[in-house]
Design an enzyme around this catalytic site. Structure first.
Site, mmCIF file in Angstrom:
data_model
loop_
_atom_site.group_PDB
_atom_site.id
_atom_site.type_symbol
_atom_site.label_atom_id
_atom_site.label_comp_id
_atom_site.label_asym_id
_atom_site.label_seq_id
_atom_site.Cartn_x
_atom_site.Cartn_y
_atom_site.Cartn_z
ATOM 1 C CG ASP A 99 -21.336 -22.012 10.455
ATOM 2 O OD1 ASP A 99 -22.169 -21.677 10.662
ATOM 3 O OD2 ASP A 99 -20.491 -21.273 9.472
ATOM 4 C CG ASP A 201 -26.568 -20.097 9.210
ATOM 5 O OD1 ASP A 201 -25.698 -19.390 8.672
ATOM 6 O OD2 ASP A 201 -27.635 -20.471 8.579
ATOM 7 C CD GLU A 264 -25.346 -15.362 9.379
ATOM 8 O OE1 GLU A 264 -24.876 -14.921 8.221
ATOM 9 O OE2 GLU A 264 -25.975 -16.212 9.446
ATOM 10 C CG HIS A 325 -19.244 -17.484 4.078
ATOM 11 N ND1 HIS A 325 -19.592 -17.071 5.513
ATOM 12 C CD2 HIS A 325 -20.526 -18.157 4.043
ATOM 13 C CE1 HIS A 325 -20.642 -17.388 6.157
ATOM 14 N NE2 HIS A 325 -21.292 -18.036 5.224
ATOM 15 C CG ASP A 326 -23.041 -15.161 3.707
ATOM 16 O OD1 ASP A 326 -22.650 -16.066 2.975
ATOM 17 O OD2 ASP A 326 -23.305 -15.470 4.966
HETATM 18 C C1 NOJ Z 1 -26.209 -17.696 6.577
HETATM 19 C C2 NOJ Z 1 -24.934 -18.095 5.721
HETATM 20 O O1 NOJ Z 1 -23.602 -17.169 6.474
HETATM 21 C C3 NOJ Z 1 -25.152 -18.291 4.259
HETATM 22 O O2 NOJ Z 1 -23.912 -18.522 3.584
HETATM 23 C C4 NOJ Z 1 -25.957 -19.172 4.209
HETATM 24 O O3 NOJ Z 1 -26.578 -19.076 2.686
HETATM 25 C C5 NOJ Z 1 -27.511 -18.636 4.969
HETATM 26 N N1 NOJ Z 1 -27.141 -18.189 6.193
HETATM 27 C C6 NOJ Z 1 -28.388 -19.798 5.130
HETATM 28 O O4 NOJ Z 1 -28.031 -20.760 5.811
#
Ligand code: NOJ
Length: 524
Positions: A99, A201, A264, A325-326
């Site tokens: 990542d 990210d 992402e 995970h979000d």
């Molecule tokens: C996206 C990530 O998936 C998330 O978990 C994170 O809080 C934010 N970017 C900031 O890096």
């Protein structure tokens, strides 16, 4: 047709390292733990693991606040353990994706410490510093995605710095060429250690408006939504200059051969596809998150599949993501029965699927008590629906009490439920068995991997489509409803159904029936 590469044929498995397997009893997952479980991932039938951040970090955002891009946080292990992990994974035929978090560092990264030390420091311009507005307040109206202003006042140098997320995550200035060079060095550092690619990210946020213009108000904002939704992100995301940065990342990966670049990106499809690059010189796979936010309805999803497939440029390879995970887990979003339909959907659509750890055993969101909240997003905006702890609970390996084989210590988040890999392994009707069968099916039927997707249609609650490759054709039917439904088919043989006892049976020409929440794949 061009030979497909590994990441086009393969299936990605996301590991959230804090929660996968703890090897030393501190309640937090680690690299040794991951290494112990790689055989499980390989036996599941995945082809690559993407590991969320493992770099040295104060953990304000659980590793998405990086304090050293070229190291491993001692919480997770060491660089040599990581190198061992890569060797072990490769030995098992698994690729390893890291990542990459280039948009922001930790405020404790030496780069930021230098940058904030004085206005004339050589690294001052590595971050986004700005004078106050005439009234002394923040330079503009930009809002943090974690709540409040995105500008933090620095007493020492009397300027504000910008942070799209926490104040502990200052945004780097990607207009600065030294930053670009330093980050390029980071990619090479890991590529030199055998890493097979990166999930990048918040790729679409890297560049901000050079004039720092105010974001316009969002006319569609509804009370209760996260605060930053009050504004359209006109000047803080998806700026045209981002594409040259993506191209440069791609060019670096290309030097190393067949490595994958995944972005992402939460954007509508028309904007998302630009990240493939005008000449296929961008990201290999801008993550397609449409299923995460989709209304769980056959017609909606049929339209989504058709539109996405139709919008992709010729050189672009599709991909689908059900969870991460979000976001709340699929089994909590749609329920246990529909989570099986979702599994069949994910693994039979055209494009590379990404499986979020635990979804293959139908893990649901955990219940997090008020004293157990760990996610800074929830702590900063309680009750705004931003909390991500529920989908980050420990992997449920077995029935051992109290922590399902995840740790011998106290887990950093509570275990969500008792259903486990061990329990499901011997049960042919389990979710785990379904995932394994689907992954075997993908290996056996080129149509599922290389085939076109055609005749995508919804009738009532039933979604059907076909996958064609050379002379072989597969037919998929998914019942999104809670009642038995009819669907039309050509004669076919059922290869796999979520309903027991149907495998190997026929579909007749004309009308057939699906049980409530049944999904099947048939050979035509
Ligand atoms: C996206 C990530 O998936 C998330 O978990 C994170 O809080 C934010 N970017 C900031 O890096």
């Amino acid at each position: 047709m061009r030979e497909l590469t590994w990441w086009q044929r393969g299936v990605i498995y996301q590991i959230y390292p804090r929660s996968f397997q703890d090897s030393n009893g501190d309640g937090i997952g680690d690299l040794r733990g991951i290494a112990e479980r790689l055989e499980y991932v390989s036996a599941l039938g995945a082809d690559a693991v993407w590991i969320s951040p493992i770099f040295p970090s104060p953990m304000a955002d659980f590793g998405y606040d990086v304090a050293d891009y070229c190291g491993i946080d001692p919480l997770f292990g060491s660089l040599s353990e990581f190198e061992q992990l890569v060797i072990h994974a490769h030995h098992l035929g698994l690729k390893v994706l890291l990542d990459f978090v280039p948009n922001h560092s930790s405020n404790r990264h030496p780069w930021f410490e230098e940058s904030r030390s004085s206005r004339d420091n050589a690294k001052r311009d590595w971050y986004l510093w700005h004078d106050p507005a005439p009234d002394g307040g923040p330079p503009n109206n930009w809002l943090s995605r974690m709540g409040g202003s995105a500008w933090e006042w620095d007493e020492h140098t009397e300027q504000y710095y910008y942070h799209a997320f926490l104040r502990e995550q200052p945004d780097l200035n990607w207009r600065n060429h030294e930053v670009r060079r330093a980050m390029d060095g980071v990619l090479r550092f890991w590529l030199d250690r055998g890493v097979d690619g990166f999930r990048v990210d918040v790729l679409w946020l890297l560049i901000k408006d050079a004039q720092f213009r105010d974001n316009p108000l969002n006319p569609c904002y509804r009370a209760g939504e996260p605060e930053h939704h009050r504004l359209l992100q006109t000047y803080t995301e998806d700026q045209p200059e981002v594409h040259e940065i993506v191209r440069a990342m791609r060019a670096t990966l290309d030097i190393y051969g067949d490595r994958v670049l995944i972005g992402e990106i939460y954007l509508p499809v028309s904007q998302l596809i630009k990240y493939y690059g005008a000449a296929g010189d961008g990201a290999d796979m801008p993550f397609n998150f449409q299923l995460i936010n989709a209304r769980w309805n056959a017609a909606v999803i049929a339209g989504m599949i058709r539109d996405y497939d139709g919008a992709l440029p010729e050189h672009a390879w599709p991909n689908w993501v059900l969870g991460n995970h979000d976001n709340p887990r699929i089994a909590s979003r749609v329920g246990a029965i529909q989570a099986r339909v979702a599994a069949v959907l994910l693994l039979t659509l055209r494009g590379t699927p990404t499986i979020y750890y635990g979804d293959e055993i139908g893990m649901t969101d955990g219940t997090i008590g008020p004293d157990e909240i760990r996610d800074p997003a929830e702590l900063r905006q309680p009750g705004a629906g931003q909390g991500r702890d529920p989908e980050r609970t420990p992997m449920q390996w077995d029935d051992s009490l109290p922590n399902a084989g995840f740790t011998s210590g106290k887990p950093w988040l509570p275990v969500a439920s008792r259903s486990s890999v061990r329990e499901q392994e011997g049960d042919t009707s389990s979710m785990l068995s379904l995932y394994r069968r689907l992954l075997i099916l993908r290996r056996c039927h080129a149509a599922l991997v290389q085939g076109t997707i055609e005749n995508v249609a919804a009738h009532g609650d039933v979604l059907t489509y076909e996958r064609h490759y050379r002379e072989r054709s597969l037919f998929v039917a998914l019942n999104f409803g809670g009642e038995a439904s009819a669907f039309e088919s050509r004669p076919a043989t059922v290869l796999l159904s979520t309903a027991m006892g149907r495998d190997g049976g026929p579909l007749t020409h004309g009308t057939n029936a699906l049980a409530a929440g049944e999904a099947l794949v048939a050979s035509m």
